[in-house]
Design a protein around this motif. Sequence first.
Motif, PDB file in Angstrom:
ATOM      1  N   SER A  23       0.813  -1.216   0.000  1.00 47.34           N
ATOM      2  CA  SER A  23       0.000   0.000   0.000  1.00 47.34           C
ATOM      3  C   SER A  23       0.850   1.272   0.000  1.00 47.34           C
ATOM      4  CB  SER A  23      -0.931   0.012   1.218  1.00 47.34           C
ATOM      5  OG  SER A  23      -1.826  -1.087   1.178  1.00 47.34           O
ATOM      6  N   GLN A  24       2.146   1.142   0.252  1.00 42.48           N
ATOM      7  CA  GLN A  24       3.003   2.321   0.295  1.00 42.48           C
ATOM      8  C   GLN A  24       3.242   2.863  -1.108  1.00 42.48           C
ATOM      9  OE1 GLN A  24       6.458   2.255   2.821  1.00 42.48           O
ATOM     10  NE2 GLN A  24       5.632   0.604   4.089  1.00 42.48           N
ATOM     11  N   HIS A  25       3.490   4.171  -1.174  1.00 45.61           N
ATOM     12  CA  HIS A  25       3.606   4.829  -2.479  1.00 45.61           C
ATOM     13  C   HIS A  25       4.851   4.395  -3.240  1.00 45.61           C
ATOM     14  CE1 HIS A  25       6.269   7.385  -0.042  1.00 45.61           C
ATOM     15  NE2 HIS A  25       6.851   7.707  -1.181  1.00 45.61           N
ATOM     16  N   ARG A  26       5.868   3.871  -2.533  1.00 41.39           N
ATOM     17  CA  ARG A  26       7.088   3.451  -3.207  1.00 41.39           C
ATOM     18  C   ARG A  26       6.883   2.166  -4.004  1.00 41.39           C
ATOM     19  NH1 ARG A  26      11.917   3.766   1.097  1.00 41.39           N
ATOM     20  NH2 ARG A  26      13.063   3.040  -0.739  1.00 41.39           N
ATOM     21  N   ASP A  28       4.747   0.790  -6.777  1.00 44.13           N
ATOM     22  CA  ASP A  28       3.795   1.290  -7.768  1.00 44.13           C
ATOM     23  C   ASP A  28       2.873   0.170  -8.251  1.00 44.13           C
ATOM     24  OD1 ASP A  28       5.437  -0.209  -9.383  1.00 44.13           O
ATOM     25  OD2 ASP A  28       6.422   1.510 -10.297  1.00 44.13           O
ATOM     26  N   LYS A  49      -5.199  -0.314  -6.816  1.00 44.47           N
ATOM     27  CA  LYS A  49      -4.037  -0.954  -6.203  1.00 44.47           C
ATOM     28  C   LYS A  49      -4.349  -1.490  -4.808  1.00 44.47           C
ATOM     29  CE  LYS A  49      -0.358   0.950  -4.229  1.00 44.47           C
ATOM     30  NZ  LYS A  49       0.927   1.652  -3.961  1.00 44.47           N
TER      31      LYS A  49
END
Length: 371
Positions: A23-26, A28, A49
Amino acid sequence: MKKPAHGPSIYYATDKNVFDALSQHRVDLATVRQLFADRNVLVSRHTDKSELARYFSRLVHDFQDHERIAGRLGVASRREKVTALEIATPLKVEQIESAIAAVRIELERDGDVVQVTKNGSDVTVVVQYSLVDYAKTEFKQVQHRDGVVQFIKEGDSYIVRNSQNDYVNNVREAFLACVEKRNSLTLDRRVVSLYDVVVPSLRSEFFYKLIHGLEGMGKYDVTELYVYRSTPDEPEADDEISDDNTTTGDADGDSRIERIALRGKGVEQSDELRDIISKSADFYTIRTVWMVREAMGEGHVFELDAHFDNPADCTGFSYLVRGVYPCEGGLVTRKRRSPRPDEVERLSSLIEKASKKYADEIWAKSTTPKT
C-alpha cells in the motif's frame, strides 16, 4: 575480522505486513501487477491498487515475493563520506596485496563479496556487505551496501582512503593489522585531527582555511555551517550530527545550547554567526558545506562537505564531494549533477592535502608560546 552475529529474526511477513508494504507509495501499481503476473494471474487495468494489495496479501508468499517487495521498500543507499589516513612507513605494493588476500578469505567466509583491482602501485578493494537492523520493519531490515578501501601510492607514502562507517573502518584496520603482522613492523599512521588543539577559535580557523585554501580553486559560497560547544560532563557523542539546534538543561534548570546549524548564503560572514561567537567564545566550527569554483579550466562549481565525526575531540575527519554545478557558456547552471570519478579523485586529493596542511599549521600555532 569477526562479523557481528545477527538473528535469527523474530519477525516474519504476515498478511498485514504484506498489505501495508504494497500500500506504500514506493510500490507502484506496475510492481503489484507483476507479482500477479508471476503467478500467471491476470488482473484488470481498472482494478485499484489497494484492492489488489488486499487480495495478494491473503495468498501464500514465497522468498521471491518478499525479495521483490523488499527491493522496492529497502533503504536506498546514498553516497557515504570518505575518510583518509597517511601511512608514512615505506611499503611495497606486494605487502599490501598479500594482506588483502589474507583478510579477503575471512570476509568471504562471513558472506561478503570482495573485489580487488590493481593499477600500478594503487590497489582498490570493493566490499559488498549487508547490515541487518531488526528494529526496522520486515521489508527494511536488510541493507545491502558497498564499501571501498583504496591504497594510493603518493611518493614514499600510501594514502588509505575509505568509506566512513564503522564496518569499512574495521575492514581497513584489518588490512593494516595484517600488513603489520606479516611484516613485523609498526605502521606510522597520520590522520587529520584537532584533538590536541583546545582553543575553540583555532578549531574554527581550520575550517576557514580549508574553505579558502583548496589549490586551484576559489571559494564560491558557504551554504551550511555547524558550530558546537562541548559540555564538561558530556555524554558519548552521536554518530550523526544533528541538523537542528540542540539545547540541554542542567539540574538547576538552566538551558544550554550545544549545537547550532546555519544555512543560507555566505553564512560564514553572517551577522548571526558573529553574534554567536561574540556571546560565547566556546563555540567552534565542526562542519561546513561550501562551494568552490575552478580557477582554470571549465569553471565548474563543486559542492563539498567536510566535518569531524567526533565534535567534542575534533577527530574522525571525513569529507564528501556532493555534486557539480556545470559552467555552460560562462554561466554556472542551477542544475546539480553527480560528480564523475575523475572529479571525485581530483577534489578528494585536494581536500586531503589541504586538510593535512592546515591541521599541522593550526597545531603548530596552538603550541607556539605567546611572547
